[in-house]
Design a protein around this motif. Structure first.
Motif, PDB file in Angstrom:
ATOM      1  N   TYR A 250      -9.601  -2.693  -1.968  1.00  0.00           N
ATOM      2  CA  TYR A 250      -8.822  -2.176  -0.854  1.00  0.00           C
ATOM      3  C   TYR A 250      -9.360  -0.827  -0.371  1.00  0.00           C
ATOM      4  O   TYR A 250      -9.967  -0.074  -1.153  1.00  0.00           O
ATOM      5  N   PRO A 251      -9.149  -0.513   0.898  1.00  0.00           N
ATOM      6  CA  PRO A 251      -9.623   0.762   1.433  1.00  0.00           C
ATOM      7  C   PRO A 251      -9.093   1.945   0.620  1.00  0.00           C
ATOM      8  O   PRO A 251      -7.933   1.969   0.228  1.00  0.00           O
ATOM      9  N   GLY A 252      -9.968   2.892   0.335  1.00  0.00           N
ATOM     10  CA  GLY A 252      -9.568   4.088  -0.390  1.00  0.00           C
ATOM     11  C   GLY A 252      -9.681   3.984  -1.891  1.00  0.00           C
ATOM     12  O   GLY A 252      -9.522   4.979  -2.603  1.00  0.00           O
TER      13      GLY A 252
ATOM     14  N   SER B 129       0.806  -1.219   0.000  1.00  0.00           N
ATOM     15  CA  SER B 129       0.000   0.000   0.000  1.00  0.00           C
ATOM     16  C   SER B 129       0.837   1.266   0.000  1.00  0.00           C
ATOM     17  O   SER B 129       0.335   2.346  -0.320  1.00  0.00           O
ATOM     18  N   GLU B 130       2.117   1.152   0.339  1.00  0.00           N
ATOM     19  CA  GLU B 130       2.992   2.325   0.409  1.00  0.00           C
ATOM     20  C   GLU B 130       3.945   2.449  -0.769  1.00  0.00           C
ATOM     21  O   GLU B 130       4.714   3.409  -0.852  1.00  0.00           O
TER      22      GLU B 130
ATOM     23  N   THR C 253     -10.351 -11.772   7.123  1.00  0.00           N
ATOM     24  CA  THR C 253     -10.036 -10.345   7.060  1.00  0.00           C
ATOM     25  C   THR C 253     -10.509  -9.706   5.754  1.00  0.00           C
ATOM     26  O   THR C 253     -10.361  -8.503   5.570  1.00  0.00           O
TER      27      THR C 253
ATOM     28  N   ASN D 230      -3.832  -8.169   5.792  1.00  0.00           N
ATOM     29  CA  ASN D 230      -4.371  -6.851   6.105  1.00  0.00           C
ATOM     30  C   ASN D 230      -4.790  -6.116   4.829  1.00  0.00           C
ATOM     31  O   ASN D 230      -3.939  -5.721   4.033  1.00  0.00           O
ATOM     32  N   PRO D 231      -6.087  -5.901   4.627  1.00  0.00           N
ATOM     33  CA  PRO D 231      -6.508  -5.211   3.405  1.00  0.00           C
ATOM     34  C   PRO D 231      -5.980  -3.781   3.312  1.00  0.00           C
ATOM     35  O   PRO D 231      -5.740  -3.278   2.204  1.00  0.00           O
ATOM     36  N   ALA D 232      -5.763  -3.129   4.431  1.00  0.00           N
ATOM     37  CA  ALA D 232      -5.245  -1.755   4.412  1.00  0.00           C
ATOM     38  C   ALA D 232      -3.816  -1.698   3.889  1.00  0.00           C
ATOM     39  O   ALA D 232      -3.350  -0.639   3.451  1.00  0.00           O
ATOM     40  N   LEU D 233      -3.113  -2.835   3.922  1.00  0.00           N
ATOM     41  CA  LEU D 233      -1.727  -2.892   3.444  1.00  0.00           C
ATOM     42  C   LEU D 233      -1.609  -3.634   2.105  1.00  0.00           C
ATOM     43  O   LEU D 233      -0.515  -3.991   1.679  1.00  0.00           O
TER      44      LEU D 233
ATOM     45  N   LYS E 156      -3.295 -10.082  11.820  1.00  0.00           N
ATOM     46  CA  LYS E 156      -2.894  -8.679  11.712  1.00  0.00           C
ATOM     47  C   LYS E 156      -1.669  -8.475  10.828  1.00  0.00           C
ATOM     48  O   LYS E 156      -1.299  -7.336  10.542  1.00  0.00           O
TER      49      LYS E 156
ATOM     50  N   ARG F 123       0.707  -8.152   7.567  1.00  0.00           N
ATOM     51  CA  ARG F 123       0.421  -7.412   6.334  1.00  0.00           C
ATOM     52  C   ARG F 123      -0.195  -8.285   5.244  1.00  0.00           C
ATOM     53  O   ARG F 123      -1.009  -7.803   4.439  1.00  0.00           O
TER      54      ARG F 123
END
Length: 334
Positions: A331-333, A84-85, A213, A175-178, A170, A172
């Motif tokens: 994914y979020p966003g 995600s980054e 998740t 983790n959907p945020a990652l 938890k 990565r």
């Protein structure tokens, strides 16, 4: 007297497992030097450097990503953050005027990939997705054999990459945020391999099991390629699979022995002939070969690799988007 070439000075943006493997790989490339490491946590950056001190003395540590990319002693930045980054970190480095090797998957989605490629081209800077498997000797030799017509016309590729993960929810990869899930973490390997041997993808169908998740934990996909070939891929965080790959042609096949993504052995099989085994050692875990490719491109003044071109990275991100849409993973966003 021959002129000694100055080492290429690398900065690692991130301090996770993959960055540690890259630090080991840099030690295996004669003209590579680990110059700096960047983290959002100074103590973590310092702890990262300690086990690599013998191979890489005098590595500078930075407690901000910005200070790493601004470091005048860094020639190239490797992005080893969570998925995600990737885009934000690569953009930071490119804006600072640094060439980039960005860990796979290239970005979280195609839109991010398009923006990054546009920025790299606008700035006249080298960038490459770290699809390291393409550069290991066994895969390079398989491609040479295919291009030489040893198995006739390539018609199909099959590959799988599965592990029975014991990582906590938890982590990565879940983790959907990652940007977690089997497809982006493991599925990129069979996808990129199929694209390498069969050319551009023209259609994709995917089915998956989603975990608690919300990310995919077991995914199967079928691809049609623009030149008529077909391929199949499997990726899993639920079950260990053989991790084999086979390239099928009209006059034979090539087996990349497990695990195919860093194989040291291939077998050329033709009807009516004894199989030909080839042992092709890699350097370390295999990441050193992509480092050598980056150096080659920089020395030639190329802005991208002929082996892992940017337009292909963008296209593959688009097909990952398509498959995620089919299996219901957003994914979020997004």
């Amino acid at each position: 007297m021959a002129q000694t070439r100055r080492p290429v000075r690398w900065g690692l943006l991130g301090t996770g497992y993959i960055c540690s493997e890259m630090a080991k790989a840099l030690a295996l490339v004669p003209d590579a030097r680990l110059a700096a490491v960047g983290s959002r946590d100074l103590e973590r950056a310092q702890a990262f450097v300690e086990p690599h001190a013998l191979a890489h003395p005098d590595v500078r540590v930075h407690a901000r990503y910005q200070s790493l990319v601004d470091d005048p002693q860094v020639d190239v930045v490797y992005i080893g953050t969570p998925h995600s980054e990737h885009a934000a970190a690569a953009r930071l480095a490119l804006t600072a005027g640094k060439p980039v090797l960005c860990e796979k998957p290239f970005t979280l989605n195609r839109n991010e990939a398009v923006g990054l490629v546009a920025l790299a081209r606008e700035r006249g800077l080298f960038m490459m997705e770290a699809m390291w498997t393409r550069f290991i000797p066994a895969v390079a030799e398989a491609k040479r054999l295919v291009d030489a017509g040893e198995i006739g016309e390539v018609v199909s590729v099959q590959a799988d990459f599965g592990v029975a993960s014991t990582l906590p929810p938890k982590h990565r990869v879940f983790n959907p945020a990652l940007g977690g899930g089997a497809l982006l973490d493991l599925g990129v390997y069979p996808l990129a391999l199929a694209s390498y041997f069969l050319g551009p993808v023209s259609a994709a169908q995917a089915v998956a099991q989603l975990g608690t998740t919300g990310v995919d934990v077991h995914t199967l996909f079928n691809l049609r390629h623009a030149r008529g070939g077909l391929s199949q891929g499997l990726c899993s965080l639920r079950t260990p699979t053989p991790c084999q790959a086979t390239v099928y042609g009209t006059a034979g096949r090539i087996d990349l022995q497990a695990p195919f993504f860093h194989s040291e052995h291939l077998t050329l099989v033709k009807p009516g002939q004894a199989p030909v085994e080839r042992h092709l050692p890699r350097r370390g875990m295999g990441y050193a070969h992509q480092v050598a490719e980056v150096h080659r491109c920089l020395q030639q003044g190329w802005l991208e690799s002929r082996v892992m071109p940017l337009d292909e990275s963008v296209a593959l991100m688009g097909w990952l988007d398509s498959m995620r849409a089919q299996i219901g993973l957003r994914y979020p966003g997004e």
